[in-house]
Design an enzyme around this catalytic site. Sequence first.
Site, mmCIF file in Angstrom:
data_model
loop_
_atom_site.group_PDB
_atom_site.id
_atom_site.type_symbol
_atom_site.label_atom_id
_atom_site.label_comp_id
_atom_site.label_asym_id
_atom_site.label_seq_id
_atom_site.Cartn_x
_atom_site.Cartn_y
_atom_site.Cartn_z
ATOM 1 N N ASN A 1 -17.508 8.113 -13.427
ATOM 2 C CA ASN A 1 -16.950 8.823 -14.585
ATOM 3 C C ASN A 1 -18.131 9.474 -15.298
ATOM 4 O OD1 ASN A 1 -15.746 9.706 -16.910
ATOM 5 N ND2 ASN A 1 -15.391 7.656 -17.781
ATOM 6 N N TRP A 2 -18.253 10.774 -15.126
ATOM 7 C CA TRP A 2 -19.412 11.472 -15.712
ATOM 8 C C TRP A 2 -19.225 11.735 -17.204
ATOM 9 C CZ3 TRP A 2 -21.669 15.685 -11.882
ATOM 10 C CH2 TRP A 2 -22.186 15.030 -10.747
ATOM 11 N N LYS A 3 -18.039 11.424 -17.728
ATOM 12 C CA LYS A 3 -17.748 11.648 -19.156
ATOM 13 C C LYS A 3 -18.135 13.096 -19.534
ATOM 14 C CE LYS A 3 -18.587 6.773 -19.826
ATOM 15 N NZ LYS A 3 -18.549 5.672 -20.763
ATOM 16 N N HIS B 1 -8.540 6.124 -20.382
ATOM 17 C CA HIS B 1 -9.869 5.510 -20.568
ATOM 18 C C HIS B 1 -9.987 5.031 -22.009
ATOM 19 C CE1 HIS B 1 -14.217 5.192 -20.993
ATOM 20 N NE2 HIS B 1 -14.257 5.044 -19.678
ATOM 21 N N GLU C 1 -12.219 5.331 -24.135
ATOM 22 C CA GLU C 1 -12.724 6.338 -25.088
ATOM 23 C C GLU C 1 -11.608 7.300 -25.496
ATOM 24 O OE1 GLU C 1 -16.023 7.600 -22.663
ATOM 25 O OE2 GLU C 1 -16.943 5.641 -22.970
ATOM 26 N N GLU D 1 -11.245 -2.415 -17.406
ATOM 27 C CA GLU D 1 -12.487 -2.076 -18.096
ATOM 28 C C GLU D 1 -12.525 -2.754 -19.462
ATOM 29 O OE1 GLU D 1 -14.408 1.682 -16.462
ATOM 30 O OE2 GLU D 1 -13.107 2.309 -18.080
ATOM 31 N N GLY E 1 -20.574 1.000 -21.410
ATOM 32 C CA GLY E 1 -21.730 1.690 -21.992
ATOM 33 C C GLY E 1 -22.618 0.789 -22.841
ATOM 34 N N SER F 1 -20.373 -1.231 -17.357
ATOM 35 C CA SER F 1 -21.791 -1.472 -17.060
ATOM 36 C C SER F 1 -22.028 -1.979 -15.639
ATOM 37 C CB SER F 1 -22.411 -2.418 -18.095
ATOM 38 O OG SER F 1 -22.348 -1.835 -19.383
ATOM 39 N N GLY G 1 -19.691 4.459 -15.166
ATOM 40 C CA GLY G 1 -20.104 5.519 -16.082
ATOM 41 C C GLY G 1 -21.571 5.855 -15.886
ATOM 42 N N GLY G 2 -22.418 5.253 -16.700
ATOM 43 C CA GLY G 2 -23.858 5.565 -16.738
ATOM 44 C C GLY G 2 -24.517 5.627 -15.364
HETATM 45 C C1 PEP Z 1 -16.750 4.000 -17.937
HETATM 46 O O1 PEP Z 1 -17.035 5.014 -18.531
HETATM 47 O O2 PEP Z 1 -15.616 3.871 -17.455
HETATM 48 C C2 PEP Z 1 -17.770 2.959 -17.777
HETATM 49 C C3 PEP Z 1 -17.438 1.860 -17.176
HETATM 50 O O3 PEP Z 1 -19.008 3.249 -18.289
HETATM 51 P P1 PEP Z 1 -20.356 2.381 -18.030
HETATM 52 O O4 PEP Z 1 -20.416 2.119 -16.553
HETATM 53 O O5 PEP Z 1 -21.457 3.246 -18.521
HETATM 54 O O6 PEP Z 1 -20.207 1.108 -18.806
#
Ligand code: PEP
Length: 254
Positions: free
Chosen positions: A13-15, A98, A100, A170, A176, A216, A237-238
């Site tokens: 997920n590049w957000k 998601h 967010e 999640e 994050g 994460s 994500g990251g």
């Molecule tokens: C996400 O954005 O769905 C996510 C899990 O982010 P991260 O891996 O950065 O925690």
Amino acid sequence: MNKNLRKVVIAGNWKMNKTATETKALLAEMKEKLPQTDATILLCVPAINIGTAMESVKGTAINIGAQNCHWAKNGAFTAEISADMLNDFGVKYAIIGHSERRQYFGETDETVNKRAKACLESGISPIICVGENLDEREKDITKDVIRVQIEKGLADFTAEDMKNSIIAYEPVWAIGTGKTATAQQAEEVCAYIRELLAGLFGNETAQAVTIQYGGSMNAKNAAELLAMENIDGGLIGGASLKAEDFATIVSCAN
Ligand code: PEP
């Protein structure tokens, strides 16, 4: 069904990251570094970069997905994007609900349900996100929160709809933050989600559904998380913004 028979999906997920130019550069690096795998590799990029990304991955095993999708076929919904528009680009997966989106854009279980159904109608598999926040975990009501999100988010789904969907567990407190759920914590909730799906759609369907963990996940913890019986992939994500790390996570899925 055995874990080995379920589809493994490693999704990034590049957000709201990467311009079109940066997208091309990162995908070029991904193409070089990603290992051969039986897992489905998916990168969900900002909608404006889907066309560029699709061009960049042509002829490779990398899938490009969306991060959201509106529920209406078309109409007066300024700035929104429909499932048919995504489908026309060749998009096969979209992240829906998601945390967010829920936290900053008023997404509810009801809108998650409508968006997911719109995806399914256009041949797109929704990746439906559920998860408790820190307060809910500390109050020991994680399972209650997940049950409501699953029941409302999947309202009026058929077993066929469910088989074409993915669930991403999640925990909000792990997204994050660098704080990962332990493999045991993640497995406990993913197993509970499968149990809920069995109650709603029957055991055969529940056993076939891909359930991802997200929060994460990184090159160091992916192997342990992905080895759990009810964790069939990751939503990342990251670490999906770094080709080397994402490649390591993909190799853990093999
Ligand atoms: C996400 O954005 O769905 C996510 C899990 O982010 P991260 O891996 O950065 O925690």
